[in-house]
Scaffold this motif. Sequence first.
Motif, short mmCIF file in Angstrom:
data_model
loop_
_atom_site.label_atom_id
_atom_site.label_comp_id
_atom_site.label_asym_id
_atom_site.label_seq_id
_atom_site.Cartn_x
_atom_site.Cartn_y
_atom_site.Cartn_z
N PRO A 191 0.86 -1.08 0.14
CA PRO A 191 -0.04 0.01 0.09
C PRO A 191 0.88 1.18 0.05
O PRO A 191 2.16 1.40 0.60
N SER A 192 0.39 2.36 -0.41
CA SER A 192 0.80 3.50 -0.47
C SER A 192 0.72 4.25 0.83
O SER A 192 -0.67 4.17 1.41
N TYR A 193 1.47 4.84 1.22
CA TYR A 193 1.32 5.74 2.63
C TYR A 193 1.17 7.31 2.47
O TYR A 193 0.91 8.03 3.22
N GLU A 194 1.12 7.70 1.07
CA GLU A 194 0.72 8.93 0.70
C GLU A 194 -0.69 9.31 1.02
O GLU A 194 -1.67 8.33 0.59
N ILE A 195 -1.17 10.50 1.62
CA ILE A 195 -2.46 10.82 1.95
C ILE A 195 -3.10 11.41 0.50
O ILE A 195 -2.72 12.36 -0.05
N PRO A 196 -4.05 10.70 -0.04
CA PRO A 196 -4.49 11.39 -1.42
C PRO A 196 -5.51 12.52 -1.31
O PRO A 196 -5.58 12.73 -0.06
N ALA A 197 -5.80 12.90 -2.18
CA ALA A 197 -6.82 14.33 -2.13
C ALA A 197 -8.25 13.98 -1.72
O ALA A 197 -8.53 14.84 -1.08
N PHE A 198 -8.41 12.83 -1.94
CA PHE A 198 -10.10 12.60 -1.40
C PHE A 198 -10.87 13.53 -2.44
O PHE A 198 -11.74 14.14 -1.72
N ASP A 199 -10.59 13.70 -3.61
CA ASP A 199 -11.33 14.86 -4.45
C ASP A 199 -12.12 14.20 -5.62
O ASP A 199 -12.40 14.83 -6.44
N GLY A 200 -12.23 12.94 -5.51
CA GLY A 200 -12.93 12.28 -6.75
C GLY A 200 -14.31 11.55 -6.36
O GLY A 200 -14.98 11.81 -5.42
N ILE A 201 -14.68 10.71 -7.28
CA ILE A 201 -15.81 10.02 -7.13
C ILE A 201 -15.75 8.47 -7.19
O ILE A 201 -16.71 7.58 -7.30
N ALA A 221 -3.35 2.53 10.53
CA ALA A 221 -4.07 3.23 11.29
C ALA A 221 -4.09 4.58 11.46
O ALA A 221 -5.12 5.35 11.43
N GLN A 222 -2.92 5.08 11.54
CA GLN A 222 -2.51 6.56 11.29
C GLN A 222 -3.07 7.06 10.00
O GLN A 222 -3.42 8.18 9.75
N TRP A 223 -2.81 6.32 8.87
CA TRP A 223 -3.10 6.56 7.61
C TRP A 223 -4.69 6.74 7.47
O TRP A 223 -5.12 7.73 6.68
N CYS A 224 -5.20 5.89 8.08
CA CYS A 224 -6.96 5.99 8.14
C CYS A 224 -7.18 7.21 8.85
O CYS A 224 -8.23 7.90 8.31
N LEU A 225 -6.78 7.49 10.04
CA LEU A 225 -7.04 8.68 10.77
C LEU A 225 -6.89 9.82 10.08
O LEU A 225 -7.81 10.61 10.01
N ASP A 226 -5.59 10.05 9.42
CA ASP A 226 -5.14 11.26 8.61
C ASP A 226 -6.32 11.15 7.70
O ASP A 226 -6.75 12.48 7.23
N SER A 227 -6.77 10.32 6.89
CA SER A 227 -7.50 10.35 5.83
C SER A 227 -8.95 10.72 6.22
O SER A 227 -9.49 11.31 5.19
N VAL A 228 -9.37 10.45 7.29
CA VAL A 228 -10.73 10.93 7.56
C VAL A 228 -10.79 12.46 7.58
O VAL A 228 -11.69 13.17 6.86
N ASP A 229 -9.70 13.19 7.96
CA ASP A 229 -9.62 14.43 8.05
C ASP A 229 -9.51 14.84 6.73
O ASP A 229 -10.26 16.00 6.37
N ARG A 230 -9.01 14.19 5.76
CA ARG A 230 -8.38 14.77 4.35
C ARG A 230 -9.83 14.80 3.72
O ARG A 230 -10.40 15.56 3.02
N CYS A 231 -10.69 13.65 3.88
CA CYS A 231 -12.02 13.44 3.34
C CYS A 231 -13.17 14.38 3.69
O CYS A 231 -13.73 15.08 2.99
N TRP A 232 -12.94 14.73 5.02
CA TRP A 232 -14.08 15.80 5.63
C TRP A 232 -13.54 17.13 5.15
O TRP A 232 -14.61 17.77 4.49
N ALA A 233 -12.48 17.48 4.92
CA ALA A 233 -12.15 18.91 4.38
C ALA A 233 -12.50 18.86 2.88
O ALA A 233 -12.79 20.11 2.37
N SER A 234 -12.42 17.73 2.20
CA SER A 234 -12.90 17.73 0.90
C SER A 234 -14.45 17.68 0.55
O SER A 234 -15.03 18.38 -0.30
#
Length: 769
Positions: A477-487, A720-733
């Motif tokens: 898996p990639s540990y980069e946090i994506p933009a969560f800006d798609g469909i 787990a940290q990736w998922c936690l950070d991704s929730v914040d990124r998804c909410w911002a998007s």
Amino acid sequence: MRVRAVRQWVVLAICCAATLPARADENYSLPLVDGVAAQPVAAQAERIASVLESLGSPLSPEQRQQLDAALENGSDSDSVKQIQQVLDPLCLAGVAINPEGRVKSEIGPAAKQLVQQGWTVFLVKVHNEAGVTAPLRCTSPNAAAMHKKSSGSAEPANEVSSRDVTQRWLDVQMFDEPPLNSRLSGLGLEYRVIELFSRDAGPREAELRFDAGQGTQDLGGRNAVSILFDCRRAIPVRLEVIDDSGEPTTGQFIFRDVQRRVLPARSRRLAPDFFFHDQIYRHHGETVLMPPGEYEVTYTRGPEYHVRKRKMTVPAEGDSSERFELERWVHLAKHGWISGDHHVHAAGCSHYESPTQGVEPADMMRHLLGEDVNVGCVLTWGPCWYHQKQFFDGKTHPLSTPQHLMRYDVEVSGFPSSHAGHLVLLRLQEDDYPDTARIEDWPSWCLPILQWGKSQGGVVGFAHSGWGLQVDDDKLPSYEIPAFDGIGANEFIVDVTHDACDIISSVDTPIVWELSIWYHTLNCGFKTRISGETDFPCIYDDRVGLGRVYVKNEPQAPVDFDKWVDGLRDGRSYCCDGLTHLYDFKVNDLGVGEPGADGQASTLAVKQGEPLTISVNAAALLQEQPKNEIRSKPLSDKPYWHVERARIGDSREVAVELIVNGIVVDQKKVPADGTTAPVTFEYTPERSCWVALRVFPAAHTNPVFVEVDGEPIRASKRSAQWCLDSVDRCWASKSPQIRPTELAAAEKAYEHARVVYREILEAAHDDAK
């Protein structure tokens, strides 16, 4: 720009759909044009060659070679001359546009051949002295409408005489779609495309009238030419289509003439034949109309069959019959593995002629049968919602057969929640969300829709998962946090913590983007299963079933939709490109998706230090010679999943990889020559984990969840940290696009996800050490 003071020409260059190469008529010739800048002429000639290719009527290899030589010529005047020398021998007519914008025409040297019940594709070469930028039009009294006006029309009805019926045998249409413009460019020289259709066979005369707008016709009717065509008779060819079992079936066919042109002509196909395909599908005993001549036929029936080619001769007279015996290289249904594509559409995207209505169930069923897709889920979505939803009834469609099922369900796409991810809703009993009358009334985020779908016994999840989850690396898996800006599976990061998501879709987006989020959530102990899809004809319009999921069923038993979709939910399945298979995956004799510890599907209880025996049957089919045009592409380019990408070097082998908590811990090479190879691994886990197999990037099993001494899977603090950070990124998007009336509920659901991931992070294995 200096232009020779001669008549200026618009030239029609024929690429006839006849089965023999068209020869120029030496009785006619047209003057060459000089003094024209080569670069725009060359660029336009390239676009014309591309259009001919897309219409299934490409230039011959010799013509293509001559055109390439002309385009590479360093001299402007020589290049323009050579381009015309390639195309002018094919000219059907010349039309002069003088400095006053007057149009006149003359017969050119092309072979005057059409084909009955077929479209012949021509080119338009424009020498435009006036710099006209209006559309070039062609009309004909032989193509006038023969239908009476309806009784409700305010205009008087036109009577159609028997003579009218005889004379109106032609149809004419200018082709002005991209990459061509709908108007003339104003250049001194360019080419256009026109198509002629013949209703009849034999000699037929037609008058073609050219103009560039009202009043541009030259005096004395000199804008018209009368041409005597030889319309070659089409022959009905009966197709005998025999399955590998000896039974009649449905096959996929591509017919090409000696010039490699596809027939029937793609540009004028009607359902069930789709204009964006080279192939057509025919049931045993059906016919296809073909002009007399020699053809190469490519035939198959989906990726479990060999692709075969052979010659076919259509006689000049009488009917014709051809027998095609299909040959499998693998038959998964015999082993109890039932193929499916849970995401296809009957409207929208490449069905552009009527995107809000699309095609009928019989058309979709034909394509499912022709690709041997055992279960096809036709999903109604935004653009076609109000028309296509009439076919939804909460049951398998009556056109289904014991081994091939079709069911209409829903993709939540083009709805208010689409920004958060498109949703696949299968096995619905009701397709209208409660208290809604229009699409616009649906929720503006995903969780309530997923929960509603599950509440009525549906199996639900995210479509084309990778969109919005793009990363720059190819590590999985990639540990980069994506933009969560798609469909894609964007809000999946939240909804999985609410036990609201059964499946996450794959195969139709880049593999690293779609699998990374799945791997991270599996490492946190969640158990969403993976499935395969095409999103036909949107992401992939090549054919249905290009991306597939195979679900375990009883061998030889009729296909049952409820059992099949339960298999998706329970992970009794694997997904693939159809050319790569990993079936009968077991860990310590527990089959994937089968009930295990405490009756939980795919859950195996072991003690510390207890070894695992992992087994699978692997089968794949690579062509003998590598296809560099596929394997050289980055993973972010289509085809995203393909066995060619898995080829080891220049061999005919692929690697089956053992995946534990997202990491490759072992691999074994297997032949990819169509044979089946049993593969076995031994592995002793140190702690609770998930175990899966893959051929990267072509096939992936669902996991078996191994619980060591009863402990839950908490495989990775980094995940787990990736998922936690991704929730914040998804909410911002996503939060700016959620309705104010729904924002509080959404914020509460997102905060729930944060709490869950924090607890998992606290308990997870420290994989940094």
